[in-house]
Design a protein around this motif. Sequence first.
Motif, PDB file in Angstrom:
ATOM      1  N   SER A   6       0.852  -1.189   0.000  1.00 50.93           N
ATOM      2  CA  SER A   6       0.000   0.000   0.000  1.00 50.93           C
ATOM      3  C   SER A   6       0.887   1.237   0.000  1.00 50.93           C
ATOM      4  CB  SER A   6      -0.903   0.055   1.231  1.00 50.93           C
ATOM      5  OG  SER A   6      -0.166   0.482   2.376  1.00 50.93           O
ATOM      6  N   ASP A   7       0.261   2.373  -0.260  1.00 51.42           N
ATOM      7  CA  ASP A   7       0.914   3.642   0.059  1.00 51.42           C
ATOM      8  C   ASP A   7       0.247   4.185   1.324  1.00 51.42           C
ATOM      9  OD1 ASP A   7      -1.513   4.693  -0.728  1.00 51.42           O
ATOM     10  OD2 ASP A   7      -0.696   6.077  -2.205  1.00 51.42           O
ATOM     11  N   HIS A   8       0.557   5.445   1.651  1.00 51.89           N
ATOM     12  CA  HIS A   8      -0.030   6.061   2.859  1.00 51.89           C
ATOM     13  C   HIS A   8      -1.557   6.085   2.799  1.00 51.89           C
ATOM     14  CE1 HIS A   8       0.795   9.079  -0.218  1.00 51.89           C
ATOM     15  NE2 HIS A   8      -0.264   9.730   0.226  1.00 51.89           N
ATOM     16  N   GLY A   9      -2.106   6.291   1.591  1.00 50.24           N
ATOM     17  CA  GLY A   9      -3.562   6.376   1.445  1.00 50.24           C
ATOM     18  C   GLY A   9      -4.257   5.046   1.690  1.00 50.24           C
ATOM     19  N   GLY A  10      -3.517   3.957   1.507  1.00 49.38           N
ATOM     20  CA  GLY A  10      -4.098   2.624   1.700  1.00 49.38           C
ATOM     21  C   GLY A  10      -3.702   1.971   3.001  1.00 49.38           C
ATOM     22  N   TYR A  11      -2.887   2.670   3.780  1.00 54.76           N
ATOM     23  CA  TYR A  11      -2.302   2.057   4.976  1.00 54.76           C
ATOM     24  C   TYR A  11      -3.362   1.573   5.971  1.00 54.76           C
ATOM     25  CZ  TYR A  11       0.413   1.330   9.183  1.00 54.76           C
ATOM     26  OH  TYR A  11       0.948   0.769  10.318  1.00 54.76           O
ATOM     27  N   ASP A  12      -4.327   2.422   6.303  1.00 59.78           N
ATOM     28  CA  ASP A  12      -5.338   2.039   7.312  1.00 59.78           C
ATOM     29  C   ASP A  12      -6.172   0.848   6.845  1.00 59.78           C
ATOM     30  OD1 ASP A  12      -4.585   3.896   9.196  1.00 59.78           O
ATOM     31  OD2 ASP A  12      -6.070   5.393   8.586  1.00 59.78           O
ATOM     32  N   LEU A  13      -6.576   0.872   5.584  1.00 59.83           N
ATOM     33  CA  LEU A  13      -7.375  -0.259   5.086  1.00 59.83           C
ATOM     34  C   LEU A  13      -6.533  -1.531   5.036  1.00 59.83           C
ATOM     35  CD1 LEU A  13     -10.050  -1.342   4.074  1.00 59.83           C
ATOM     36  CD2 LEU A  13      -9.451  -0.571   1.765  1.00 59.83           C
ATOM     37  N   LYS A  14      -5.253  -1.374   4.738  1.00 62.79           N
ATOM     38  CA  LYS A  14      -4.360  -2.553   4.763  1.00 62.79           C
ATOM     39  C   LYS A  14      -4.312  -3.153   6.160  1.00 62.79           C
ATOM     40  CE  LYS A  14       0.111  -2.086   4.487  1.00 62.79           C
ATOM     41  NZ  LYS A  14       1.441  -1.750   3.943  1.00 62.79           N
ATOM     42  N   GLN A  15      -4.345  -2.313   7.197  1.00 56.58           N
ATOM     43  CA  GLN A  15      -4.356  -2.857   8.571  1.00 56.58           C
ATOM     44  C   GLN A  15      -5.627  -3.664   8.819  1.00 56.58           C
ATOM     45  OE1 GLN A  15      -1.358  -2.538   9.973  1.00 56.58           O
ATOM     46  NE2 GLN A  15      -1.061  -1.334   8.107  1.00 56.58           N
ATOM     47  N   GLU A  16      -6.737  -3.215   8.247  1.00 56.59           N
ATOM     48  CA  GLU A  16      -7.995  -3.973   8.369  1.00 56.59           C
ATOM     49  C   GLU A  16      -7.872  -5.320   7.651  1.00 56.59           C
ATOM     50  OE1 GLU A  16     -10.299  -3.080  10.316  1.00 56.59           O
ATOM     51  OE2 GLU A  16     -10.128  -0.911  10.532  1.00 56.59           O
ATOM     52  N   VAL A  17      -7.250  -5.301   6.479  1.00 55.82           N
ATOM     53  CA  VAL A  17      -7.045  -6.550   5.728  1.00 55.82           C
ATOM     54  C   VAL A  17      -6.136  -7.482   6.518  1.00 55.82           C
ATOM     55  CG1 VAL A  17      -6.047  -7.538   3.615  1.00 55.82           C
ATOM     56  CG2 VAL A  17      -7.487  -5.479   3.474  1.00 55.82           C
ATOM     57  N   ILE A  18      -5.097  -6.929   7.129  1.00 51.88           N
ATOM     58  CA  ILE A  18      -4.194  -7.741   7.955  1.00 51.88           C
ATOM     59  C   ILE A  18      -4.976  -8.382   9.106  1.00 51.88           C
ATOM     60  CG2 ILE A  18      -2.290  -7.566   9.627  1.00 51.88           C
ATOM     61  CD1 ILE A  18      -0.951  -5.588   7.649  1.00 51.88           C
ATOM     62  N   GLY A  19      -5.856  -7.618   9.729  1.00 50.50           N
ATOM     63  CA  GLY A  19      -6.685  -8.160  10.805  1.00 50.50           C
ATOM     64  C   GLY A  19      -7.542  -9.318  10.321  1.00 50.50           C
ATOM     65  N   TYR A  20      -8.106  -9.154   9.138  1.00 52.64           N
ATOM     66  CA  TYR A  20      -8.934 -10.218   8.543  1.00 52.64           C
ATOM     67  C   TYR A  20      -8.077 -11.470   8.278  1.00 52.64           C
ATOM     68  CZ  TYR A  20     -11.284 -12.893   4.925  1.00 52.64           C
ATOM     69  OH  TYR A  20     -11.825 -13.925   4.197  1.00 52.64           O
ATOM     70  N   LEU A  21      -6.907 -11.274   7.691  1.00 56.34           N
ATOM     71  CA  LEU A  21      -6.052 -12.426   7.344  1.00 56.34           C
ATOM     72  C   LEU A  21      -5.608 -13.160   8.612  1.00 56.34           C
ATOM     73  CD1 LEU A  21      -3.880 -10.792   4.520  1.00 56.34           C
ATOM     74  CD2 LEU A  21      -5.798 -12.371   4.223  1.00 56.34           C
ATOM     75  N   LYS A  22      -5.287 -12.397   9.644  1.00 56.02           N
ATOM     76  CA  LYS A  22      -4.890 -13.027  10.918  1.00 56.02           C
ATOM     77  C   LYS A  22      -6.035 -13.834  11.492  1.00 56.02           C
ATOM     78  CE  LYS A  22      -1.241  -9.914  12.551  1.00 56.02           C
ATOM     79  NZ  LYS A  22      -0.947  -8.725  13.367  1.00 56.02           N
ATOM     80  N   GLU A  23      -7.224 -13.251  11.473  1.00 51.17           N
ATOM     81  CA  GLU A  23      -8.426 -13.932  12.010  1.00 51.17           C
ATOM     82  C   GLU A  23      -8.684 -15.245  11.280  1.00 51.17           C
ATOM     83  OE1 GLU A  23     -11.872 -11.229  12.172  1.00 51.17           O
ATOM     84  OE2 GLU A  23     -13.041 -12.976  11.559  1.00 51.17           O
ATOM     85  N   LYS A  24      -8.408 -15.252   9.983  1.00 54.63           N
ATOM     86  CA  LYS A  24      -8.655 -16.457   9.171  1.00 54.63           C
ATOM     87  C   LYS A  24      -7.458 -17.390   9.136  1.00 54.63           C
ATOM     88  CE  LYS A  24     -12.767 -15.176   7.807  1.00 54.63           C
ATOM     89  NZ  LYS A  24     -13.981 -15.876   8.241  1.00 54.63           N
ATOM     90  N   GLY A  25      -6.355 -16.988   9.746  1.00 53.14           N
ATOM     91  CA  GLY A  25      -5.166 -17.845   9.745  1.00 53.14           C
ATOM     92  C   GLY A  25      -4.494 -17.924   8.394  1.00 53.14           C
TER      93      GLY A  25
END
Length: 141
Positions: A6-25
């Motif tokens: 991501s760039d700075h504009g996508g950083y926050d949404l990338k953190q949400e995606v990371i949370g999703y990926l962690k939750e799903k293993g």
Amino acid sequence: MVALGSDHGGYDLKQEVIGYLKEKGIAFKDFGCMGKESCDYPEYGRAAAEAVAGGECDMGIVICTTGIGISIVANKVKGVRCALCADTVSARLTREHNDANMLAMGAGIIGKNLALGIVETFLNTPFSGEEKHARRVKAIE
Ligand SMILES: O=P(O)(O)OC[C@H]1O[C@@H](O)[C@H](O)[C@@H]1O
């Protein structure tokens, strides 16, 4: 393994995606950026795309404000088929038809819930394998 960029504009949404990926293993590797200071999306889009093209990662997800700049970058890397999606139907069809190996999203275009729905659809939809689609994907290459 999912490549993230991501760039700075996508950083926050990338953190949400990371949370999703962690939750799903689901395993992932984040190629940056690592904070919200202004940066250049070509650097991070390219790094994620090269990881997919080189086989280190099976799939990639890249995010900037519009999703457009970073999708253009990813698609410059040979072997990458990056689909900019703002709806789940496109996310499903680009997997079924184009065997897309990267997803781009615009953090300034779609909200978190839709984005995570797109990610879920993209990661869980297989390529149809239909001959006409395989022929067209081969023609792209
Ligand atoms: O945030 P600034 O630096 O204004 O612009 C960067 C954006 O330019 C667009 O192509 C991308 O969406 C990227 O996020």
